[in-house]
Scaffold this motif. Structure first.
Motif, PDB file in Angstrom:
ATOM      1  N   GLY A 296      27.888 -33.504  25.027  1.00 10.21           N
ATOM      2  CA  GLY A 296      29.328 -33.648  25.171  1.00 10.21           C
ATOM      3  C   GLY A 296      30.187 -32.648  24.916  1.00 10.21           C
ATOM      4  N   GLU A 297      29.779 -31.555  24.156  1.00 18.89           N
ATOM      5  CA  GLU A 297      30.565 -30.439  23.784  1.00 18.89           C
ATOM      6  C   GLU A 297      29.961 -29.308  23.488  1.00 18.89           C
ATOM      7  OE1 GLU A 297      31.344 -31.061  19.048  1.00 18.89           O
ATOM      8  OE2 GLU A 297      31.926 -32.987  20.377  1.00 18.89           O
ATOM      9  N   ASP A 298      28.765 -28.889  23.101  1.00 17.26           N
ATOM     10  CA  ASP A 298      28.018 -27.760  22.995  1.00 17.26           C
ATOM     11  C   ASP A 298      27.971 -27.020  24.195  1.00 17.26           C
ATOM     12  OD1 ASP A 298      26.104 -29.109  20.577  1.00 17.26           O
ATOM     13  OD2 ASP A 298      28.070 -28.207  20.103  1.00 17.26           O
ATOM     14  N   ARG A 299      28.525 -25.802  24.216  1.00 19.45           N
ATOM     15  CA  ARG A 299      28.438 -24.976  25.655  1.00 19.45           C
ATOM     16  C   ARG A 299      27.123 -23.926  25.358  1.00 19.45           C
ATOM     17  NH1 ARG A 299      32.684 -25.028  29.654  1.00 19.45           N
ATOM     18  NH2 ARG A 299      33.907 -26.674  29.020  1.00 19.45           N
ATOM     19  N   ILE A 300      26.286 -23.931  26.187  1.00 19.27           N
ATOM     20  CA  ILE A 300      25.128 -23.212  26.196  1.00 19.27           C
ATOM     21  C   ILE A 300      25.179 -22.007  27.282  1.00 19.27           C
ATOM     22  CG2 ILE A 300      22.603 -22.933  26.125  1.00 19.27           C
ATOM     23  CD1 ILE A 300      22.579 -25.590  24.737  1.00 19.27           C
ATOM     24  N   TYR A 301      25.170 -20.628  26.838  1.00 23.29           N
ATOM     25  CA  TYR A 301      25.197 -19.821  27.920  1.00 23.29           C
ATOM     26  C   TYR A 301      24.000 -19.238  28.217  1.00 23.29           C
ATOM     27  CZ  TYR A 301      29.982 -19.786  26.462  1.00 23.29           C
ATOM     28  OH  TYR A 301      31.390 -20.106  26.148  1.00 23.29           O
ATOM     29  N   MET A 302      23.400 -19.196  29.670  1.00 27.30           N
ATOM     30  CA  MET A 302      22.193 -18.967  29.848  1.00 27.30           C
ATOM     31  C   MET A 302      22.282 -17.879  31.259  1.00 27.30           C
ATOM     32  SD  MET A 302      20.370 -22.510  30.336  1.00 27.30           S
ATOM     33  CE  MET A 302      21.635 -23.795  31.069  1.00 27.30           C
ATOM     34  N   ILE A 303      21.032 -16.942  30.946  1.00 23.18           N
ATOM     35  CA  ILE A 303      20.810 -16.026  31.983  1.00 23.18           C
ATOM     36  C   ILE A 303      19.662 -16.669  32.584  1.00 23.18           C
ATOM     37  CG2 ILE A 303      20.652 -13.744  32.961  1.00 23.18           C
ATOM     38  CD1 ILE A 303      23.154 -14.313  31.639  1.00 23.18           C
ATOM     39  N   ARG A 304      19.521 -16.692  33.957  1.00 22.51           N
ATOM     40  CA  ARG A 304      18.296 -17.004  34.417  1.00 22.51           C
ATOM     41  C   ARG A 304      17.681 -16.045  35.703  1.00 22.51           C
ATOM     42  NH1 ARG A 304      17.834 -19.681  30.748  1.00 22.51           N
ATOM     43  NH2 ARG A 304      17.323 -21.441  30.320  1.00 22.51           N
ATOM     44  N   GLU A 305      16.616 -15.824  35.609  1.00 18.63           N
ATOM     45  CA  GLU A 305      15.769 -15.044  36.724  1.00 18.63           C
ATOM     46  C   GLU A 305      15.027 -15.940  37.633  1.00 18.63           C
ATOM     47  OE1 GLU A 305      14.565 -12.052  39.212  1.00 18.63           O
ATOM     48  OE2 GLU A 305      16.056 -11.850  37.741  1.00 18.63           O
ATOM     49  N   THR A 306      15.168 -16.023  38.854  1.00 15.00           N
ATOM     50  CA  THR A 306      14.434 -16.997  39.753  1.00 15.00           C
ATOM     51  C   THR A 306      13.273 -16.374  40.283  1.00 15.00           C
ATOM     52  OG1 THR A 306      16.288 -16.933  41.230  1.00 15.00           O
ATOM     53  CG2 THR A 306      16.135 -19.007  39.935  1.00 15.00           C
ATOM     54  N   LYS A 307      12.165 -16.974  40.411  1.00 15.38           N
ATOM     55  CA  LYS A 307      11.072 -16.264  40.996  1.00 15.38           C
ATOM     56  C   LYS A 307      10.348 -17.725  41.715  1.00 15.38           C
ATOM     57  CE  LYS A 307      11.579 -12.066  40.211  1.00 15.38           C
ATOM     58  NZ  LYS A 307      12.041 -11.245  41.207  1.00 15.38           N
ATOM     59  N   GLY A 308       9.301 -17.493  42.273  1.00 14.84           N
ATOM     60  CA  GLY A 308       8.559 -18.560  42.935  1.00 14.84           C
ATOM     61  C   GLY A 308       7.493 -18.895  42.218  1.00 14.84           C
ATOM     62  N   THR A 309       7.124 -18.085  41.042  1.00 15.76           N
ATOM     63  CA  THR A 309       6.029 -18.513  40.314  1.00 15.76           C
ATOM     64  C   THR A 309       6.440 -17.981  38.707  1.00 15.76           C
ATOM     65  OG1 THR A 309       3.759 -18.065  39.872  1.00 15.76           O
ATOM     66  CG2 THR A 309       4.842 -16.389  40.726  1.00 15.76           C
ATOM     67  N   LEU A 310       5.755 -18.471  37.799  1.00 18.74           N
ATOM     68  CA  LEU A 310       6.129 -18.192  36.513  1.00 18.74           C
ATOM     69  C   LEU A 310       4.774 -17.326  35.748  1.00 18.74           C
ATOM     70  CD1 LEU A 310       7.336 -21.472  34.887  1.00 18.74           C
ATOM     71  CD2 LEU A 310       8.613 -19.217  35.405  1.00 18.74           C
ATOM     72  N   ASP A 311       3.764 -17.148  36.993  1.00 20.03           N
ATOM     73  CA  ASP A 311       2.505 -16.612  36.758  1.00 20.03           C
ATOM     74  C   ASP A 311       2.654 -15.063  36.651  1.00 20.03           C
ATOM     75  OD1 ASP A 311      -0.078 -15.230  36.780  1.00 20.03           O
ATOM     76  OD2 ASP A 311      -0.861 -16.560  38.596  1.00 20.03           O
ATOM     77  N   ASP A 312       2.629 -14.410  35.572  1.00 23.08           N
ATOM     78  CA  ASP A 312       2.818 -12.935  35.304  1.00 23.08           C
ATOM     79  C   ASP A 312       2.301 -12.287  35.972  1.00 23.08           C
ATOM     80  OD1 ASP A 312       4.961 -13.652  33.550  1.00 23.08           O
ATOM     81  OD2 ASP A 312       3.686 -12.717  31.743  1.00 23.08           O
ATOM     82  N   SER A 313       0.869 -12.675  36.460  1.00 22.54           N
ATOM     83  CA  SER A 313      -0.118 -11.750  37.405  1.00 22.54           C
ATOM     84  C   SER A 313       0.345 -11.549  38.752  1.00 22.54           C
ATOM     85  CB  SER A 313      -1.496 -12.175  37.179  1.00 22.54           C
ATOM     86  OG  SER A 313      -1.478 -13.528  37.943  1.00 22.54           O
ATOM     87  N   LYS A 314       1.252 -12.433  39.359  1.00 22.03           N
ATOM     88  CA  LYS A 314       1.659 -12.557  40.643  1.00 22.03           C
ATOM     89  C   LYS A 314       2.817 -11.777  40.946  1.00 22.03           C
ATOM     90  CE  LYS A 314      -0.759 -16.433  41.597  1.00 22.03           C
ATOM     91  NZ  LYS A 314      -1.161 -17.310  42.769  1.00 22.03           N
ATOM     92  N   LEU A 315       3.499 -10.929  39.676  1.00 14.86           N
ATOM     93  CA  LEU A 315       4.686 -10.158  39.956  1.00 14.86           C
ATOM     94  C   LEU A 315       4.126  -8.713  39.938  1.00 14.86           C
ATOM     95  CD1 LEU A 315       7.006 -11.964  37.453  1.00 14.86           C
ATOM     96  CD2 LEU A 315       7.014 -12.248  39.944  1.00 14.86           C
ATOM     97  N   ARG A 316       4.982  -7.782  40.608  1.00 14.46           N
ATOM     98  CA  ARG A 316       4.589  -6.312  40.365  1.00 14.46           C
ATOM     99  C   ARG A 316       4.768  -5.807  39.093  1.00 14.46           C
ATOM    100  NH1 ARG A 316       8.439  -6.989  44.131  1.00 14.46           N
ATOM    101  NH2 ARG A 316       9.887  -5.691  43.360  1.00 14.46           N
TER     102      ARG A 316
END
Length: 177
Positions: free
Chosen positions: A113-133
């Motif tokens: 109800g009151e705490d504000r959280i500031y977020m930065i997000r990177e969106t990718k099709g996967t969380l698997d590190d090996s599938k990224l360059r």
């Protein structure tokens, strides 16, 4: 295969050896983001998501680069706990040891109800590190260190099925909604 493994290891070494410090006077102001966002309106409509809850952003449309980004915009737009979201313009860059990096999203979320959280997000099709360059992964890891150094503790990569927007979603699921 060997080349990719070497590139990956080199990227890790470069990121781990990098240190981020605050630099007084270096600010990217909201009005610059708004101006950049106005320029983005020139894109084709098939690359634009029409925002349903316009009080959550400064724009009627969000320009997306992929279906994953479109899905994420829809999710942010539909959640009551998300108070503000913005797709960061291409000009918003962070210098990393392996080149400039442009994170995808800035988000303000309300919890309890009151705490504000500031977020930065990177969106990718996967969380698997090996599938990224390797350089892409190195930029993402460098960005994590950058945001930590300037006091933003909630930077993360998000993917369909693991959007990582916080506890409110988990609580809702636990209640069965």
């Amino acid at each position: 295969m060997t080349k990719r493994a070497l590139q990956s290891e080199l990227a890790k070494i470069v990121v781990e050896g990098n240190q981020y410090d605050r630099i007084a006077g270096s600010v990217y102001e909201l009005r610059e983001l708004q101006r950049d966002g106005e320029e983005e309106k020139e894109c084709f409509l098939d690359q634009m998501y029409k925002v349903q809850h316009t009080q959550k952003t400064d724009f009627d449309y969000v320009v997306f680069d992929s279906d994953v980004e479109r899905q994420f915009a829809e999710l942010l737009d539909s959640r009551e706990d998300i108070k503000l979201f913005m797709k960061l313009p291409a000009e918003f860059k962070i210098d990393t040891p392996v080149g400039p990096y442009n994170p995808d999203w800035a988000i303000i979320k309300q919890e309890d109800g009151e705490d504000r959280i500031y977020m930065i997000r990177e969106t990718k099709g996967t969380l698997d590190d090996s599938k990224l360059r390797p350089t892409e992964l190195a930029k993402i890891k460098s960005a994590g260190r950058h945001f930590e150094a300037i006091g933003i503790d909630d930077y993360a990569r998000a993917a369909p099925g693991a959007w990582k927007i916080g506890l409110a979603r988990v609580r809702r699921r636990a209640r069965g909604s």
